[in-house]
Design an enzyme around this catalytic site. Structure first.
Site, PDB file in Angstrom:
ATOM      1  N   ASP A  96      43.468  43.179  21.372  1.00 58.13           N
ATOM      2  CA  ASP A  96      43.382  44.028  20.187  1.00 58.13           C
ATOM      3  C   ASP A  96      44.069  45.370  20.450  1.00 58.13           C
ATOM      4  O   ASP A  96      45.089  45.414  21.136  1.00 58.13           O
ATOM      5  CB  ASP A  96      41.905  44.213  19.814  1.00 58.13           C
ATOM      6  CG  ASP A  96      41.672  44.348  18.318  1.00 58.13           C
ATOM      7  OD1 ASP A  96      42.193  45.312  17.740  1.00 58.13           O
ATOM      8  OD2 ASP A  96      40.967  43.502  17.742  1.00 58.13           O
ATOM      9  N   HIS A 122      40.103  49.727  15.890  1.00 58.69           N
ATOM     10  CA  HIS A 122      39.945  48.303  15.586  1.00 58.69           C
ATOM     11  C   HIS A 122      39.432  47.530  16.800  1.00 58.69           C
ATOM     12  O   HIS A 122      38.498  46.721  16.702  1.00 58.69           O
ATOM     13  CB  HIS A 122      41.293  47.758  15.109  1.00 58.69           C
ATOM     14  CG  HIS A 122      41.234  46.393  14.503  1.00 58.69           C
ATOM     15  ND1 HIS A 122      41.360  45.245  15.250  1.00 58.69           N
ATOM     16  CD2 HIS A 122      41.080  45.977  13.220  1.00 58.69           C
ATOM     17  CE1 HIS A 122      41.297  44.188  14.457  1.00 58.69           C
ATOM     18  NE2 HIS A 122      41.124  44.606  13.213  1.00 58.69           N
ATOM     19  N   SER A 175      38.948  40.145  10.706  1.00 54.11           N
ATOM     20  CA  SER A 175      38.916  40.745  12.046  1.00 54.11           C
ATOM     21  C   SER A 175      37.483  40.939  12.517  1.00 54.11           C
ATOM     22  O   SER A 175      37.203  40.872  13.713  1.00 54.11           O
ATOM     23  CB  SER A 175      39.614  42.110  12.032  1.00 54.11           C
ATOM     24  OG  SER A 175      41.003  41.985  12.037  1.00 54.11           O
TER      25      SER A 175
END
Length: 790
Positions: A151, A224, A561
């Site tokens: 990520d 994220h 996600s």
């Protein structure tokens, strides 16, 4: 040393050309290519594979147009050895073509660029830390498992990544903790046991990174990666909230599992060559699960870097979970569709954050928001204006979307502004409105978005409403007169629990059918992905825009996600509870125990329409971890099964070898079956209605293994898709012992009475359930009938 080797390996005139390469102007645009080679083909004159790769790259460039990019470490970006043997390099198309014809080269793939696609979710999924039995207890909370999060990096020192009470890293762990700016050597601990970053592909294409905005280290400057990592394996943290919302105990799915962060996503996206380098390292490091909340591209499997990397990982016994993508609610939008990957869509939980719009005419319209700043004055109605009618320097279209510089400051000052959703981010629209002097914003969905709502951490009083409410507000504004002006306010109602119906399929969640192989139903499953609270970096605002200077330890985000790491963490728990299960067996357990009914007892709804969802929306259903621990039966798969599947897709030997690293004998596979005969826990039959009845029927052969406690008799129950006939042979399977395998045959015949318009299709779904009275293994059956264009 390098030039001496080249001189030995190449004729003098080739060597002379190679020396000139840096000064030759490229006549073609350079691109990054990923090259797979036959490891056994390395000429003995080269001491290492890397020397061979460098010479091959330079020779290919010289024999074409002299185009090759030079990086500080030489012509190579990355070399690969765990997933496959090969490398990535920057080349012109003609140089790549030249390289593709070189001896020992199996495949040359152009790089693709991808993009990143919980206080309540453990409880919603039935994972209670107080249970003395069940998945958490049986797996010791995943303490001996390692989850790789590929990520944007990770935030060390966050409470979610505390190593309190954890023992040493598993003995098999071989990874590293790579230090860098913002990430000192002490950043790793017994929880975050490894961290690496891969930027070679990104910088080869985009130029050297701006290190004032990004960090050349595993540290997360986006948020994220930190968020997804804590969803999969965050520790129990109390108190946790986001701007006062969703107060409670934050926890990941596998709270004691170890984490290894692999940073591959940067300002310009996530580059295939870097993703493959992360996969290569993760396999070598000894991880158990790879969690990949990245996607956006659908190409044949042999051109798909994620599919290639995931195949090697699965072959090494590593479970790979990937996000289905956020391209919904339209069909054919699902990504990461390889059958050896768990493709995860997103659903809601029984919690939301209502922020309703009250209009001057008394109407109250539902909306959602996470806003923790000064509220609008209670009891006051504010002037309301549609941004599309308040344009400034831009046109009406730009202003309707509240794009930067598009609003007329005089027209919106001290008003609530209605903006249309689309183009720029939802939080960015709020910043545009705030800078223009407005006091609030209503963000309205368009027709394509339907009624799907996402709660954002806005920088001003703002809420999001569905398409129907948006239309009503626009009409209300258009009907206003000077004597009866349009007014409104926003009523923020905090956190609401016990919402019905739940779960629903999130509007943004990507949908099937599978664009690459419709015989394999995708997505596989859905998990919580709407308004999920999880860990957040201490130097990034919750709105994820530069102007947001607020700081929060946890943030609320939505997307597939967020759904993907739920399944990654659950897979780690299942692996810990059942160390002998393969990745395919774990995925089978998650799929066959999933449910399709919401908390009202009816089929889950599609958030975008309010109607019932179907198998292309949710796959096998919503994940149910407690049942997955004891599924009764599993559908297992080996690498050979996947090779036969690829054969039945009519892939060439070269195509298959590009994925599997070895040659395949397809004669037996093609004679014995079809692509739908992969031993998958779902059934998808695709027919073409061309008047030939023999083509309107097919069969599936499946083998299941008894993973219960001992002898058991399973009986089949079939709910045939409307208009189709489904038979199962045998209808009863008697297992004498645990571990025994038995096979069965499913015949599907589609109706031919209904004629379809040219180019149209008809989809109907049903299910097959095997039950022994204690366990129920469910598999969806989907029948698609297509009519040719002519």
């Amino acid at each position: 040393m390098e030039r001496k080797l080249l001189q030995f390996a190449c004729p003098p005139f080739i060597f002379f050309l190679l020396l000139l390469i840096p000064s030759i102007s490229a006549v073609e645009q350079l691109q990054t290519y990923i090259v797979r080679v036959d490891a056994d083909a390395k000429p003995s004159i080269f001491p290492t594979h890397a020397h061979w790769y460098e010479t091959a790259v330079l020779a290919a460039a010289a024999s074409s147009d002299g185009s090759a990019a030079w990086t500080p470490g030489g012509p190579l970006i990355h070399t690969y050895s765990s997933l496959f043997h090969g490398f990535s390099a920057r080349l012109s198309p003609s140089a790549a073509a030249s390289l593709a014809s070189s001896p020992g080269v199996l495949a040359v793939l152009p790089e693709l660029i991808r993009h990143p696609d919980t206080t309540r979710s453990p409880e919603f999924l039935g994972l209670l830390s107080s249970d003395r039995t069940g998945l958490l207890a049986e797996s010791d909370f995943g303490s001996e498992l390692v989850i790789a999060v590929v990520d944007t990096g990770i935030t060390p020192g966050h409470r979610s990544f505390s190593d309190r009470g954890l023992g040493p890293a598993p003995a098999r762990w071989r990874g590293e903790c790579v230090a860098g700016p913002g990430f000192p050597p002490s950043s790793c601990n017994r929880k975050l046991i490894g961290a690496r970053y891969f930027s070679g592909g990104y910088e080869a294409t985009s130029g050297r990174m701006n290190e004032s905005a990004e960090l050349r280290s595993p540290r997360d400057t986006d948020g994220h990666g930190t968020h997804t990592a804590s969803i999969s394996a965050g520790r129990y943290v109390f108190p946790a909230s986001t701007l006062g919302y969703a107060r409670g105990v934050a926890a990941g799915m596998a709270p004691k599992a170890r984490l290894a962060a692999y940073k591959v996503c940067w300002a310009a996206g996530c580059f295939d060559s870097d993703i493959l380098a992360a996969f290569d390292a993760a396999v070598a490091d000894g991880v158990d699960v790879v969690s990949l909340s990245v996607g956006g591209v659908v190409v044949p499997y042999y051109l798909d870097a994620i599919a290639v990397g995931a195949f090697a990982a699965a072959e090494a016994g590593i479970f790979v979970s990937a996000s289905a993508g956020n391209g919904g609610p339209g069909g054919l939008t699902v990504t990461n569709v390889a059958p050896w990957v768990a493709t995860v869509g997103a659903g809601s939980m029984d919690r939301d954050f209502p922020a309703d719009v009250k209009l001057g005419n008394g109407r109250v319209l539902p909306g959602v928001s996470v806003y923790g700043g000064p509220a609008l004055t209670a009891g006051r109605l504010y002037p309301l204006v549609y941004a599309g009618a308040a344009q400034g320097a831009g046109d009406g279209y730009s202003s309707s979307l509240c794009l930067e510089g598009s609003l007329n400051l005089d027209a919106v000052k001290d008003k609530i502004v209605l903006c249309d959703r689309g183009v720029n981010s939802r939080a960015a629209k709020g910043e545009v409105v705030r800078k223009a002097g407005a006091v609030g914003m209503i963000l309205a969905n368009g027709v394509f978005d339907g009624e799907g709502l996402v709660a954002d951490c806005h920088v001003l009083p703002a809420t999001a409403v569905g398409a129907v409410a948006g239309d009503e507000i626009r009409k209300y504004i258009a009907a206003a007169t000077p004597k009866s002006p349009a007014t409104a306010t926003i009523l923020f109602r905090g956190t609401r629990l016990g919402v019905h119906p739940a779960p629903v399929v999130a509007s943004f969640s990507a949908r099937g059918p599978n664009p690459q192989a419709p015989e394999i139903l995708k997505p596989d499953i859905i998990a919580p992905g709407l308004n999920i609270i999880a860990a957040w970096p201490d130097n990034v605002g919750p709105a994820s825009i530069p102007s947001d200077q607020r700081r929060t330890e946890f943030n609320i985000l939505s997307g597939t996600s967020m759904a993907c790491p739920h399944v990654s963490g659950l897979a780690a728990l299942l692996k810990a509870a059942h160390p002998d299960w393969s990745p395919a067996a774990i995925k089978s357990a998650l799929m066959t125990t999933a449910y399709v009914k919401d908390n009202r007892g009816t089929t889950m709804l599609d958030e975008s329409t309010g109607n019932s969802s179907d198998v292309f929306d949710f796959g096998s259903g919503h994940v149910n971890p407690q049942r997955a621990m004891d599924p009764g039966l599993v559908y297992d798969l080996t690498p050979t099964d996947y090779v036969n599947f690829l054969c039945n897709l009519n892939y060439t030997q070269q195509n298959i070898k590009a994925i599997t690293r070895r040659a395949a004998d397809c004669r037996g596979a093609r004679k014995a079956g079809h692509a739908g005969n992969l031993n998958y826990p779902s059934f998808s039959a695709v027919f073409v209605e061309d008047g030939t009845k023999r083509r309107m029927s097919t069969h599936f052969i499946r083998t299941v293994r008894n993973v219960g406690n001992g002898a058991a008799v399973y009986r089949a129950t079939v709910r045939a898709p409307e208009g189709s006939t489904v038979t199962v042979e045998p209808t009863e399977m008697a297992f004498r012992r645990a571990g025994q395998k038995l096979s069965f045959l499913v015949r599907v015949k589609a109706a031919t009475a209904e004629k379809l318009a040219p180019g149209s299709s008809r989809v109907r779904s049903g299910a097959l359930t095997w039950s022994d009275g204690r366990h129920s293994a469910n598999s969806p059956i989907v029948v698609t009938v297509q009519a040719p264009l002519s």
